[in-house]
Scaffold this active site. Structure first.
Site, PDB file in Angstrom:
ATOM      1  N   ASN A 149     -61.454  -2.284 -57.282  1.00 47.47           N
ATOM      2  CA  ASN A 149     -62.519  -1.820 -56.380  1.00 47.47           C
ATOM      3  C   ASN A 149     -63.420  -0.736 -56.954  1.00 47.47           C
ATOM      4  O   ASN A 149     -64.534  -0.552 -56.470  1.00 47.47           O
ATOM      5  CB  ASN A 149     -61.935  -1.393 -55.034  1.00 47.47           C
ATOM      6  CG  ASN A 149     -61.004  -0.225 -55.134  1.00 47.47           C
ATOM      7  OD1 ASN A 149     -60.289  -0.071 -56.111  1.00 47.47           O
ATOM      8  ND2 ASN A 149     -61.002   0.616 -54.119  1.00 47.47           N
ATOM      9  N   LYS A 172     -54.642  -1.932 -68.758  1.00 49.34           N
ATOM     10  CA  LYS A 172     -54.844  -3.264 -68.176  1.00 49.34           C
ATOM     11  C   LYS A 172     -55.698  -3.117 -66.924  1.00 49.34           C
ATOM     12  O   LYS A 172     -55.246  -2.616 -65.905  1.00 49.34           O
ATOM     13  CB  LYS A 172     -53.507  -3.913 -67.788  1.00 49.34           C
ATOM     14  CG  LYS A 172     -53.695  -5.381 -67.426  1.00 49.34           C
ATOM     15  CD  LYS A 172     -52.655  -5.922 -66.471  1.00 49.34           C
ATOM     16  CE  LYS A 172     -53.015  -5.793 -65.025  1.00 49.34           C
ATOM     17  NZ  LYS A 172     -54.203  -6.530 -64.574  1.00 49.34           N
ATOM     18  N   GLY A 224     -53.422   0.885 -57.107  1.00 49.60           N
ATOM     19  CA  GLY A 224     -53.508  -0.449 -56.507  1.00 49.60           C
ATOM     20  C   GLY A 224     -52.785  -0.458 -55.173  1.00 49.60           C
ATOM     21  O   GLY A 224     -52.614   0.587 -54.529  1.00 49.60           O
ATOM     22  N   SER A 225     -52.329  -1.631 -54.792  1.00 49.61           N
ATOM     23  CA  SER A 225     -51.718  -1.779 -53.470  1.00 49.61           C
ATOM     24  C   SER A 225     -50.337  -1.111 -53.417  1.00 49.61           C
ATOM     25  O   SER A 225     -49.675  -0.932 -54.448  1.00 49.61           O
ATOM     26  CB  SER A 225     -51.572  -3.267 -53.150  1.00 49.61           C
ATOM     27  OG  SER A 225     -50.735  -3.863 -54.130  1.00 49.61           O
ATOM     28  N   VAL A 228     -47.346  -3.430 -54.843  1.00 48.77           N
ATOM     29  CA  VAL A 228     -47.190  -3.459 -56.309  1.00 48.77           C
ATOM     30  C   VAL A 228     -46.803  -2.069 -56.812  1.00 48.77           C
ATOM     31  O   VAL A 228     -45.930  -1.918 -57.675  1.00 48.77           O
ATOM     32  CB  VAL A 228     -48.483  -3.967 -56.998  1.00 48.77           C
ATOM     33  CG1 VAL A 228     -48.340  -3.908 -58.514  1.00 48.77           C
ATOM     34  CG2 VAL A 228     -48.803  -5.393 -56.561  1.00 48.77           C
ATOM     35  N   GLY A 229     -47.426  -1.044 -56.244  1.00 47.11           N
ATOM     36  CA  GLY A 229     -47.115   0.328 -56.671  1.00 47.11           C
ATOM     37  C   GLY A 229     -45.640   0.653 -56.512  1.00 47.11           C
ATOM     38  O   GLY A 229     -45.027   1.271 -57.393  1.00 47.11           O
ATOM     39  N   GLU A 246     -51.212   5.670 -57.239  1.00 50.21           N
ATOM     40  CA  GLU A 246     -52.089   5.862 -56.076  1.00 50.21           C
ATOM     41  C   GLU A 246     -52.202   4.514 -55.404  1.00 50.21           C
ATOM     42  O   GLU A 246     -52.574   3.532 -56.038  1.00 50.21           O
ATOM     43  CB  GLU A 246     -53.456   6.411 -56.506  1.00 50.21           C
ATOM     44  CG  GLU A 246     -53.415   7.871 -56.939  1.00 50.21           C
ATOM     45  CD  GLU A 246     -52.859   8.800 -55.882  1.00 50.21           C
ATOM     46  OE1 GLU A 246     -52.910   8.455 -54.685  1.00 50.21           O
ATOM     47  OE2 GLU A 246     -52.333   9.862 -56.237  1.00 50.21           O
ATOM     48  N   CYS A 280     -59.965   2.650 -51.062  1.00 52.76           N
ATOM     49  CA  CYS A 280     -58.649   3.073 -50.578  1.00 52.76           C
ATOM     50  C   CYS A 280     -58.792   4.120 -49.478  1.00 52.76           C
ATOM     51  O   CYS A 280     -57.932   4.246 -48.617  1.00 52.76           O
ATOM     52  CB  CYS A 280     -57.830   3.629 -51.731  1.00 52.76           C
ATOM     53  SG  CYS A 280     -58.721   4.865 -52.674  1.00 52.76           S
ATOM     54  N   GLU A 377     -52.922  -2.580 -44.089  1.00 51.95           N
ATOM     55  CA  GLU A 377     -54.223  -2.388 -44.744  1.00 51.95           C
ATOM     56  C   GLU A 377     -54.879  -3.755 -44.953  1.00 51.95           C
ATOM     57  O   GLU A 377     -54.285  -4.631 -45.579  1.00 51.95           O
ATOM     58  CB  GLU A 377     -54.026  -1.705 -46.105  1.00 51.95           C
ATOM     59  CG  GLU A 377     -55.324  -1.407 -46.816  1.00 51.95           C
ATOM     60  CD  GLU A 377     -55.124  -0.917 -48.256  1.00 51.95           C
ATOM     61  OE1 GLU A 377     -54.316  -1.512 -48.981  1.00 51.95           O
ATOM     62  OE2 GLU A 377     -55.780   0.067 -48.630  1.00 51.95           O
TER      63      GLU A 377
HETATM   64  P1  NAP Z   1     -53.270  -4.727 -56.685  1.00 48.84           P
HETATM   65  O1  NAP Z   1     -53.326  -6.152 -56.334  1.00 48.84           O
HETATM   66  O2  NAP Z   1     -52.056  -3.957 -56.346  1.00 48.84           O
HETATM   67  O3  NAP Z   1     -53.545  -4.660 -58.271  1.00 48.84           O
HETATM   68  C1  NAP Z   1     -53.654  -3.433 -58.945  1.00 48.84           C
HETATM   69  C2  NAP Z   1     -53.418  -3.665 -60.429  1.00 48.84           C
HETATM   70  O4  NAP Z   1     -52.036  -3.984 -60.639  1.00 48.84           O
HETATM   71  C3  NAP Z   1     -54.204  -4.848 -61.001  1.00 48.84           C
HETATM   72  O5  NAP Z   1     -54.591  -4.563 -62.316  1.00 48.84           O
HETATM   73  C4  NAP Z   1     -53.173  -5.954 -60.937  1.00 48.84           C
HETATM   74  O6  NAP Z   1     -53.437  -7.027 -61.793  1.00 48.84           O
HETATM   75  C5  NAP Z   1     -51.931  -5.203 -61.348  1.00 48.84           C
HETATM   76  N1  NAP Z   1     -50.661  -5.844 -60.984  1.00 48.84           N
HETATM   77  C6  NAP Z   1     -50.425  -6.800 -60.061  1.00 48.84           C
HETATM   78  N2  NAP Z   1     -49.093  -7.089 -60.020  1.00 48.84           N
HETATM   79  C7  NAP Z   1     -48.495  -6.285 -60.932  1.00 48.84           C
HETATM   80  C8  NAP Z   1     -47.144  -6.114 -61.345  1.00 48.84           C
HETATM   81  N3  NAP Z   1     -46.155  -6.816 -60.807  1.00 48.84           N
HETATM   82  N4  NAP Z   1     -46.875  -5.197 -62.300  1.00 48.84           N
HETATM   83  C9  NAP Z   1     -47.867  -4.446 -62.844  1.00 48.84           C
HETATM   84  N5  NAP Z   1     -49.176  -4.587 -62.493  1.00 48.84           N
HETATM   85  C10 NAP Z   1     -49.482  -5.482 -61.548  1.00 48.84           C
HETATM   86  O7  NAP Z   1     -54.525  -3.935 -56.050  1.00 48.84           O
HETATM   87  P2  NAP Z   1     -56.052  -4.374 -55.989  1.00 48.84           P
HETATM   88  O8  NAP Z   1     -56.200  -5.515 -55.035  1.00 48.84           O
HETATM   89  O9  NAP Z   1     -56.617  -4.507 -57.354  1.00 48.84           O
HETATM   90  O10 NAP Z   1     -56.718  -3.067 -55.348  1.00 48.84           O
HETATM   91  C11 NAP Z   1     -56.734  -2.825 -53.975  1.00 48.84           C
HETATM   92  C12 NAP Z   1     -55.594  -1.917 -53.574  1.00 48.84           C
HETATM   93  O11 NAP Z   1     -55.643  -0.723 -54.353  1.00 48.84           O
HETATM   94  C13 NAP Z   1     -55.701  -1.454 -52.130  1.00 48.84           C
HETATM   95  O12 NAP Z   1     -54.409  -1.437 -51.575  1.00 48.84           O
HETATM   96  C14 NAP Z   1     -56.254  -0.049 -52.246  1.00 48.84           C
HETATM   97  O13 NAP Z   1     -55.968   0.785 -51.141  1.00 48.84           O
HETATM   98  C15 NAP Z   1     -55.597   0.417 -53.491  1.00 48.84           C
HETATM   99  N6  NAP Z   1     -56.341   1.513 -54.104  1.00 48.84           N
HETATM  100  C16 NAP Z   1     -55.803   2.760 -54.041  1.00 48.84           C
HETATM  101  C17 NAP Z   1     -56.506   3.832 -54.574  1.00 48.84           C
HETATM  102  C18 NAP Z   1     -55.959   5.220 -54.502  1.00 48.84           C
HETATM  103  O14 NAP Z   1     -56.412   6.065 -55.272  1.00 48.84           O
HETATM  104  N7  NAP Z   1     -55.015   5.499 -53.631  1.00 48.84           N
HETATM  105  C19 NAP Z   1     -57.750   3.628 -55.165  1.00 48.84           C
HETATM  106  C20 NAP Z   1     -58.257   2.322 -55.225  1.00 48.84           C
HETATM  107  C21 NAP Z   1     -57.539   1.266 -54.693  1.00 48.84           C
HETATM  108  P3  NAP Z   1     -54.284  -8.311 -61.294  1.00 48.84           P
HETATM  109  O15 NAP Z   1     -54.947  -7.975 -60.015  1.00 48.84           O
HETATM  110  O16 NAP Z   1     -55.226  -8.547 -62.392  1.00 48.84           O
HETATM  111  O17 NAP Z   1     -53.297  -9.414 -61.127  1.00 48.84           O
END
Ligand code: NAP
Length: 477
Positions: A149, A172, A224-225, A228-229, A246, A280, A377
């Protein structure tokens, strides 16, 4: 546009699957193409980062900073062009996208300026002729995993502190936004970063896991989400690896009866709908004092209905599409479920009949906090409202969430604002402004299920990207 992985200072095609990055406003349009790195190739990138680590750590901080400053100049010089590319691959509007690119340059400059600041502490010793120094060292190889995002700002706020404090990086990015990753890595290498100091690997979950699992990675920073986090935290825990995550949010805005309603309505819309709600820190829960609830919701609904939704590159467009068909389906299903559970759409609600992954800005009048929408979310332009019979109840409702990233309160009552600071379980609190928005020089990160480990940005980043050595420095007898 073809994009390449960066491994050990060489731009390489990748030996994994081919990918095509498409425009969410026009899904048939390919923005970038490339190939993922296989886990073996991710391993090679980590080895390259390890080999480069001693040299980069020994490079004077001001020389490291000079690379960041030069990269910031390159990013700024191309901000308009890269902003358009960002809008095409992610879907936020052109002005927001250009502002994000310029924001990334600002972050690089902020961390360059760290070279001019103190980077340790000195304590007195009870022993004659001795002083106690706390010096900071790099952690080594940082594994960075970023979301879709903020395709350039979030990577910048991980890469810049990692590099300024002397670490090397394996990064990555989200597979949804490879082009801006290519641009940022390109700016840093063109600015003179030595080979192997920054490595860029494309891939999905498999590549992320390869980084987390590899013994050559000393620490992992993930955004990220929450799902996954938490998996990343668990794996790093097993491996005894420092980790910072985060994660997701379900951010509340509280509007009290004494608030400037026009300002509050405008800010709630900005918080909920800017970047198509894909922040986020976006406002997704609205808690309104019951005396003013009908009026406030009427004003929010009116503004939401007036928002110009369309191609992010077109002038005057205020909201673009969601990033992918999966995101569109998730948001549409979440709204349908909320309506099924008794929510009343006051704006939006239905899907938009047009090409691309568009949904309308949506305001839901919720039947209460028992609905799934309150907890989950959606990550889209949807805000759900409930009424509060007192200011205290409003605070309790805001805390009724597993997440704790950000919140906003709208009031003229300073006493309430201070109570909110004390009571709200969040990492970021806005008083009389929308729930999103951060400055690069102050800590950023969430409480509860929204964040784990040291905060990001500002000097807080130093806590993660350095380790301390306490030195008892005695004078020779
Ligand atoms: P996501 O689906 O959790 O992906 C985040 C990253 O993790 C991507 O690069 C993804 O790769 C990678 N990933 C997926 N599965 C993984 C695994 N098993 N092991 C290691 N890495 C893995 O999140 P998103 O859809 O990109 O972003 C939206 C989410 O991020 C929302 O929940 C949002 O609230 C959160 N976010 C939080 C913040 C904060 O600072 N708190 C800021 C921005 C966004 P691929 O997607 O390429 O498969």
């Amino acid at each position: 546009m073809d994009v390449l992985n960066l491994i050990g200072g060489r731009w390489v095609e990748g030996d994994g699957a081919e990918f095509a990055d498409t425009n969410p406003a026009r899904p048939a349009e390919v923005v970038a193409r490339g190939r993922h790195a296989s886990p073996a190739e991710v391993g090679r990138a980590i080895v390259a980062a390890r080999e480069a680590a001693p040299g980069w750590a020994a490079t004077p901080h001001h020389a490291r900073a000079a690379v960041l400053t030069a990269a910031a100049d390159l990013v700024d010089a191309d901000a308009e062009e890269w902003g358009a590319e960002l809008a095409r691959e992610e879907g936020k509007t052109l002005p927001e996208a250009v502002a994000e690119v310029r924001g990334a340059a600002r972050i690089l400059r902020y961390y360059a300026s760290e070279a001019d600041r103190e980077n340790g502490e000195v304590f007195a010793s009870p022993r004659p002729g001795e002083q106690v120094l706390v010096v900071r060292k790099p952690i080594g190889v940082a594994g960075l995993i970023t979301p879709f995002n903020f395709p350039i700002a979030i990577p910048a706020w991980k890469i810049a502190p990692a590099l300024t404090y002397g670490n090397t990086v394996v990064w990555k990015p989200s597979s949804l936004v490879p082009l801006l990753a290519y641009r940022l890595a390109g700016a840093l290498t063109s600015a003179g970063l030595p080979d192997g100091v920054l490595n860029l690997v494309y891939g999905e979950a498999e590549a992320g896991s390869a980084i987390v699992d590899h013994p050559g990675v000393d620490a992992v920073s993930f955004t990220g989400s929450t799902a996954v986090g938490r998996a990343v935290i668990a794996r790093c825990g097993e491996l005894g690896k420092p980790v910072q995550t985060e994660m997701g949010g379900k951010n509340a805005s509280i509007v009290l009866a004494d608030a400037d309603l026009d300002h509050a309505a405008e800010q709630v819309c900005v918080g909920a709908f800017r970047s198509t709600g894909q922040k986020c820190t976006a406002t997704s829960r609205l808690i309104v004092a019951e005396q003013v609830a009908d009026e406030l919701l009427h004003r929010v609904a009116e503004r939401a209905a007036r928002l110009v939704v369309g191609d992010p590159l077109e002038a005057g467009v205020e909201m673009g599409p969601l990033v992918s068909s999966a995101a569109r389906d998730r948001v549409t299903a979440g709204v349908a479920q909320a309506v099924g559970e008794g929510a009343k759409p006051l704006a939006g609600g239905a899907s938009l009949e047009r090409e691309g992954w568009f949904v309308p800005p949506t305001l839901l009048d919720l039947p209460g906090t028992g609905v799934d929408f309150w907890r989950t979310e959606l990550f889209g332009p949807v805000v759900g409202a409930v009424r509060a019979s007192s200011a205290e109840e409003a605070l309790g409702l805001a805390n009724l969430s597993d997440h704790g990233l950000s919140a906003a309160v709208f009031t003229r009552d300073l006493g309430f604002a201070l109570r909110a600071v004390e009571r709200l379980e969040v990492g970021v609190l806005h008083v009389n402004s929308e729930s999103a928005g951060t400055f690069p020089y102050v800590p950023f990160g969430g409480a509860k299920q929204s964040g784990f480990g040291p905060k990001e940005q500002g000097r807080a980043a130093r806590e993660f990207y350095t380790r301390t050595v306490t030195v008892y420095l005695g004078t020779p007898a």
